[in-house]
Design a protein around this motif. Structure first.
Motif, short mmCIF file in Angstrom:
data_model
loop_
_atom_site.label_atom_id
_atom_site.label_comp_id
_atom_site.label_asym_id
_atom_site.label_seq_id
_atom_site.Cartn_x
_atom_site.Cartn_y
_atom_site.Cartn_z
N PRO A 40 0.84 -1.20 0.00
CA PRO A 40 0.00 0.00 0.00
C PRO A 40 0.88 1.26 0.00
O PRO A 40 1.96 1.28 0.59
CB PRO A 40 -0.80 -0.12 1.29
CG PRO A 40 -0.10 -1.13 2.12
CD PRO A 40 0.73 -1.97 1.23
N LEU A 41 0.42 2.27 -0.71
CA LEU A 41 1.14 3.54 -0.73
C LEU A 41 0.71 4.40 0.46
O LEU A 41 -0.47 4.49 0.76
CB LEU A 41 0.84 4.29 -2.03
CG LEU A 41 1.29 3.62 -3.32
CD1 LEU A 41 0.78 4.41 -4.53
CD2 LEU A 41 2.80 3.51 -3.36
N THR A 42 1.67 5.02 1.08
CA THR A 42 1.35 5.92 2.18
C THR A 42 1.28 7.37 1.70
O THR A 42 0.69 8.21 2.37
CB THR A 42 2.38 5.80 3.32
OG1 THR A 42 3.69 6.04 2.77
CG2 THR A 42 2.35 4.41 3.95
N THR A 43 1.91 7.64 0.56
CA THR A 43 1.87 8.98 -0.03
C THR A 43 1.74 8.84 -1.55
O THR A 43 1.99 7.77 -2.10
CB THR A 43 3.15 9.79 0.27
OG1 THR A 43 4.26 9.08 -0.27
CG2 THR A 43 3.34 9.99 1.77
N TYR A 44 1.40 9.92 -2.21
CA TYR A 44 1.32 9.95 -3.66
C TYR A 44 2.75 10.12 -4.20
O TYR A 44 3.36 11.16 -4.01
CB TYR A 44 0.42 11.11 -4.10
CG TYR A 44 0.18 11.18 -5.57
CD1 TYR A 44 -0.65 10.27 -6.21
CD2 TYR A 44 0.78 12.17 -6.34
CE1 TYR A 44 -0.88 10.34 -7.57
CE2 TYR A 44 0.55 12.25 -7.70
CZ TYR A 44 -0.28 11.33 -8.31
OH TYR A 44 -0.51 11.39 -9.66
N PRO A 45 3.30 9.10 -4.85
CA PRO A 45 4.72 9.12 -5.20
C PRO A 45 5.09 9.85 -6.49
O PRO A 45 6.25 10.16 -6.71
CB PRO A 45 5.03 7.63 -5.36
CG PRO A 45 3.77 7.06 -5.88
CD PRO A 45 2.67 7.83 -5.18
N THR A 46 4.13 10.14 -7.33
CA THR A 46 4.44 10.64 -8.67
C THR A 46 5.21 11.94 -8.65
O THR A 46 6.16 12.12 -9.43
CB THR A 46 3.15 10.75 -9.50
OG1 THR A 46 2.55 9.46 -9.57
CG2 THR A 46 3.44 11.23 -10.90
N THR A 47 4.86 12.87 -7.79
CA THR A 47 5.54 14.16 -7.75
C THR A 47 7.02 13.99 -7.43
O THR A 47 7.88 14.59 -8.09
CB THR A 47 4.87 15.09 -6.72
OG1 THR A 47 3.47 15.17 -7.02
CG2 THR A 47 5.47 16.48 -6.73
N LYS A 48 7.33 13.14 -6.47
CA LYS A 48 8.73 12.87 -6.10
C LYS A 48 9.48 12.26 -7.28
O LYS A 48 10.58 12.69 -7.63
CB LYS A 48 8.77 11.92 -4.90
CG LYS A 48 10.17 11.47 -4.53
CD LYS A 48 10.12 10.39 -3.47
CE LYS A 48 11.48 9.72 -3.34
NZ LYS A 48 11.44 8.47 -2.64
N TYR A 49 8.88 11.27 -7.92
CA TYR A 49 9.54 10.61 -9.03
C TYR A 49 9.65 11.52 -10.24
O TYR A 49 10.60 11.41 -11.02
CB TYR A 49 8.83 9.31 -9.39
CG TYR A 49 8.93 8.26 -8.31
CD1 TYR A 49 10.13 8.02 -7.66
CD2 TYR A 49 7.83 7.52 -7.93
CE1 TYR A 49 10.24 7.07 -6.66
CE2 TYR A 49 7.92 6.55 -6.93
CZ TYR A 49 9.13 6.33 -6.30
OH TYR A 49 9.23 5.39 -5.32
N GLN A 50 8.72 12.41 -10.40
CA GLN A 50 8.77 13.35 -11.52
C GLN A 50 10.00 14.25 -11.37
O GLN A 50 10.71 14.50 -12.34
CB GLN A 50 7.48 14.17 -11.57
CG GLN A 50 7.26 14.87 -12.88
CD GLN A 50 5.83 15.39 -12.99
OE1 GLN A 50 5.12 15.55 -11.99
NE2 GLN A 50 5.40 15.65 -14.20
N LYS A 51 10.28 14.70 -10.17
CA LYS A 51 11.47 15.53 -9.91
C LYS A 51 12.74 14.72 -10.16
O LYS A 51 13.70 15.22 -10.75
CB LYS A 51 11.44 16.07 -8.48
CG LYS A 51 10.40 17.14 -8.27
CD LYS A 51 10.35 17.60 -6.83
CE LYS A 51 9.20 18.58 -6.65
NZ LYS A 51 9.01 18.94 -5.25
N GLU A 52 12.76 13.46 -9.71
CA GLU A 52 13.93 12.61 -9.94
C GLU A 52 14.15 12.37 -11.43
O GLU A 52 15.29 12.39 -11.91
CB GLU A 52 13.77 11.27 -9.21
CG GLU A 52 13.89 11.39 -7.71
CD GLU A 52 13.74 10.05 -6.99
OE1 GLU A 52 13.93 9.00 -7.63
OE2 GLU A 52 13.42 10.07 -5.79
#
Length: 143
Positions: A40-52
């Protein structure tokens, strides 16, 4: 008459299955609760990965960067999960399908597929489809 179910293509044999919505949901929950495969995801990961990804893209040559960016969605979303009923198996479990067509990785995946495909298709272990597999089996002596 209103059907409270889902129309789904079967995993094999091309049949169409009308599946009770609660059964479909129960099977999806069963599979998604298996932490060996899903967490299960605890946070929305896309924004972090988009920056990476943006930082990684800065290190690539311009032509490669452009090819990847052309196929990367401006507003990426999470992958979607669905099931195809396995009507040929006891209990009709679902075959999980995870579509990543709108995700942050679709551009990178497409680029790598184009780069690696010529090498992969030349490998002796490469199998194009069922017909190709059967032809390779027939060529093996004593099979």
């Amino acid at each position: 008459m209103v059907l409270s179910g889902r129309l789904k293509e079967a995993d094999k044999c091309g049949a169409v299955v009308i599946m009770d919505k609660s059964s479909y949901t129960q099977e999806a929950q069963r599979q998604l609760s298996n932490t060996k495969f899903y967490l299960p995801l605890t946070t929305y990961p896309t924004t972090k990965y988009q920056k990476e990804l943006q930082n990684l893209m800065k290190t690539l040559p311009g032509n490669i960067r452009e090819q990847i960016l052309q196929n990367t969605p401006q507003e990426p979303q999470l992958a979607t999960f669905q099931l195809l009923p396995k009507i040929h198996k006891q209990g009709n479990p679902g075959r999980p399908i995870v579509s990543s067509i709108t995700t942050i990785t679709v551009g990178v995946s497409g680029y790598l597929d184009n780069v690696l495909k010529p090498y992969a298709t030349k490998a002796p272990s490469y199998v194009r489809d069922t017909t190709d597999f059967l032809r390779k089996l027939q060529s093996i002596q004593n099979f």
